[in-house]
Scaffold this active site. Structure first.
Site, PDB file in Angstrom:
ATOM      1  N   LYS A  72     -10.091  -5.601   6.388  1.00 46.02           N
ATOM      2  CA  LYS A  72      -8.780  -6.244   6.533  1.00 46.02           C
ATOM      3  C   LYS A  72      -8.237  -5.978   7.929  1.00 46.02           C
ATOM      4  O   LYS A  72      -8.379  -4.870   8.459  1.00 46.02           O
ATOM      5  CB  LYS A  72      -7.820  -5.705   5.464  1.00 46.02           C
ATOM      6  CG  LYS A  72      -6.485  -6.444   5.390  1.00 46.02           C
ATOM      7  CD  LYS A  72      -5.612  -5.892   4.254  1.00 46.02           C
ATOM      8  CE  LYS A  72      -4.311  -6.661   4.089  1.00 46.02           C
ATOM      9  NZ  LYS A  72      -3.479  -6.145   2.987  1.00 46.02           N
ATOM     10  N   SER A 119      -1.614  -6.003  -3.038  1.00 46.03           N
ATOM     11  CA  SER A 119      -2.410  -6.794  -2.090  1.00 46.03           C
ATOM     12  C   SER A 119      -3.918  -6.661  -2.193  1.00 46.03           C
ATOM     13  O   SER A 119      -4.635  -7.425  -1.564  1.00 46.03           O
ATOM     14  CB  SER A 119      -1.981  -6.491  -0.665  1.00 46.03           C
ATOM     15  OG  SER A 119      -0.784  -7.179  -0.412  1.00 46.03           O
ATOM     16  N   SER A 156      -1.906  -9.685  -0.132  1.00 44.77           N
ATOM     17  CA  SER A 156      -2.111 -10.089   1.234  1.00 44.77           C
ATOM     18  C   SER A 156      -3.545  -9.945   1.741  1.00 44.77           C
ATOM     19  O   SER A 156      -3.864 -10.480   2.799  1.00 44.77           O
ATOM     20  CB  SER A 156      -1.176  -9.282   2.153  1.00 44.77           C
ATOM     21  OG  SER A 156      -1.503  -7.907   2.105  1.00 44.77           O
TER      22      SER A 156
HETATM   23  N1  GLN Z   1       3.250  -9.195  -2.190  1.00 45.04           N
HETATM   24  C1  GLN Z   1       3.744  -7.901  -1.907  1.00 45.04           C
HETATM   25  C2  GLN Z   1       4.573  -7.935  -0.641  1.00 45.04           C
HETATM   26  O1  GLN Z   1       4.654  -8.959  -0.079  1.00 45.04           O
HETATM   27  C3  GLN Z   1       2.636  -6.911  -1.763  1.00 45.04           C
HETATM   28  C4  GLN Z   1       1.958  -6.975  -0.454  1.00 45.04           C
HETATM   29  C5  GLN Z   1       1.012  -5.853  -0.220  1.00 45.04           C
HETATM   30  O2  GLN Z   1       0.586  -5.158  -1.150  1.00 45.04           O
HETATM   31  N2  GLN Z   1       0.736  -5.604   1.052  1.00 45.04           N
HETATM   32  O3  GLN Z   1       5.126  -6.973  -0.225  1.00 45.04           O
END
Ligand code: GLN
Length: 424
Positions: free
Chosen positions: A29, A128, A104
């Protein structure tokens, strides 16, 4: 590579040793630092940023003989549930290219699902890793807070996030977890617990005598097709010798609100370093300091990041701190307590990973609230610092459904065992 747009940077680094990951390619990532390999966090702000060091997890995967398949696409700084807030364009879901891959860590999951990488590393602040694993039909593990080093992970919300594996099978995800887990002198929040666990060995599918709690709050309200696939998976586990009981976690109804206040507050502080001077590209403005910082941030950050920095700054400001941030911390303590009580009676908790099937591309972009609410089943786990896995469990309308198994702290072996039973 296909046109899924799973990678922001396609450069690869070959593995060098004969360790357990030799011959395996790993998509990393793009918020995980790779020495000499551009690390953008999905942001225009870091378009030209090349880290001078490797994150601990990258060092460990290189030592284990793994190669790097490229830097995977992601929502900007991890802020999103669809990979559409990336400044480098959205990733498509390989199962259905009109859909989002989740986020994400959408590039990581899509790369694994499409066979563009054998394995992937993602990060999970509020879902994410698990969300894109569920949406792309692969396996993702969010480790217990403190099991995996965050050194070299560009922070979004430190108190919530962990790096973890994404893989085609439970056993392969567990193998990668074995490589990256364990204490690290560079990250004072890592712990010794779990250091000599054998996660891959736990993928034996033996659930005889296991008790599974199903929190009604995390099932009610999910899409009908998702709920049907969920109960089929629970029946399958029962057929293999597990028992299940319904449990209640009343506090989780406040989890999304508490999560977003805490995540945005931490983000507003973490992202202050991107001012175009030390970090981030300069807006090229020649005025005074404030104007120069403002122009760098105006140009470098996308809309979702700006929204969160503004709301987070507000939540922490004098006069509002007690009303928002302190209250969110109270809710967090209550959620932890509810989980502790539940784990006094059951070995693992189960729920759908996502209450909905993957969105159409573009569908949720103009409706941030809809996007935030889709995190209802994943964020409680981060607030309580617990481990959880998402494993494929059938489909609805031809789209993958993920089953989430949550364990007590450092209970990774239990959830890996149960997930491998679902898989078989
Ligand atoms: N969807 C959640 C957010 O936008 C989780 C994102 C994540 O785990 N980085 O914060």
């Amino acid at each position: 590579m296909s046109d899924l747009n799973a990678f922001i940077t396609e450069e690869t680094i070959d593995g060098e040793s004969d360790g357990p990951l030799s011959g395996k390619s790993v998509a990393v990532k793009d918020n995980i630092s790779t020495k000499g390999l551009r690390t953008t966090c999905g942001s225009a702000m870091l378009e030209d940023y090349v880290p001078p060091y490797d994150a601990t997890v990258v060092e460990r995967l290189k030592d284990a003989g793994g190669s790097i398949a490229g830097k995977a696409n992601m929502d900007e700084f991890g802020m999103g549930t669809t990979t559409e807030t990336s400044a480098y364009g959205p990733t498509k879901n390989p199962v259905d290219e009109s859909r989002v891959p989740g986020g994400s860590s959408g590039g990581s999951a899509a790369a694994v699902a499409a066979g563009e990488a054998d394995l992937a590393l993602g990060s999970d602040t509020g879902g994410s890793i698990r969300c894109p694993a569920a949406f792309c039909g692969v396996v993702g593990i969010k480790p217990t807070y403190g099991l995996v080093s965050r050194y070299g992970l560009v922070a979004y919300a430190n108190s919530l996030e962990q790096i973890g594996p994404i893989a085609p099978t439970v056993e392969e995800a567990a193998e990668l977890l074995d490589v990256v887990a364990g204490p690290d002198a560079h990250d004072g929040t890592t712990r010794d617990e779990g250091a000599d666990s054998d996660y891959a060995g736990a993928a034996d599918g033996d659930v005889d005598g296991l008790t599974i709690g199903v929190p009604t709050e995390l099932v009610d309200g999910a899409d009908e097709g998702v709920v049907d696939a969920f109960w089929d998976a629970i029946s399958e586990l029962e057929a293999q010798g597990a028992t299940y009981e319904e449990v209640s976690l009343p506090s989780v109804d406040h989890a999304v609100q508490a999560y977003y206040v805490i995540a945005m507050s931490e983000a507003s502080s973490n992202l202050a370093r991107f001012d175009g001077v030390r970090y981030g590209k300069s807006g090229g403005y020649e005025g005074n300091w404030n104007e120069s910082f403002a122009s760098a941030r105006e140009e470098g950050f996308g809309a979702e990041v700006k929204r969160r920095v503004l709301l987070g700054t507000y939540a922490l400001s004098a006069g509002y701190h007690d009303k928002y941030y302190a209250k969110a911390q109270d809710a967090r303590a209550w959620i932890k307590q509810d989980f502790d009580e539940a784990f006094a009676d059951v070995d693992v908790l189960a729920s759908p990973t996502m209450p909905v099937p993957p969105f159409e591309l573009g569908e949720s972009l103009d409706d941030p609230l809809q996007m935030y609410l889709a995190d209802a089943n994943t964020v409680p786990v981060n607030l309580a610092n617990l481990p959880a896995i998402s494993v494929p469990a059938g489909e609805t309308e031809g789209l993958p459904v993920g089953l989430q198994l949550i364990g007590p702290k450092f209970g990774e072996e239990q959830i890996i065992r149960a997930a491998s039973a679902v898989e078989q």
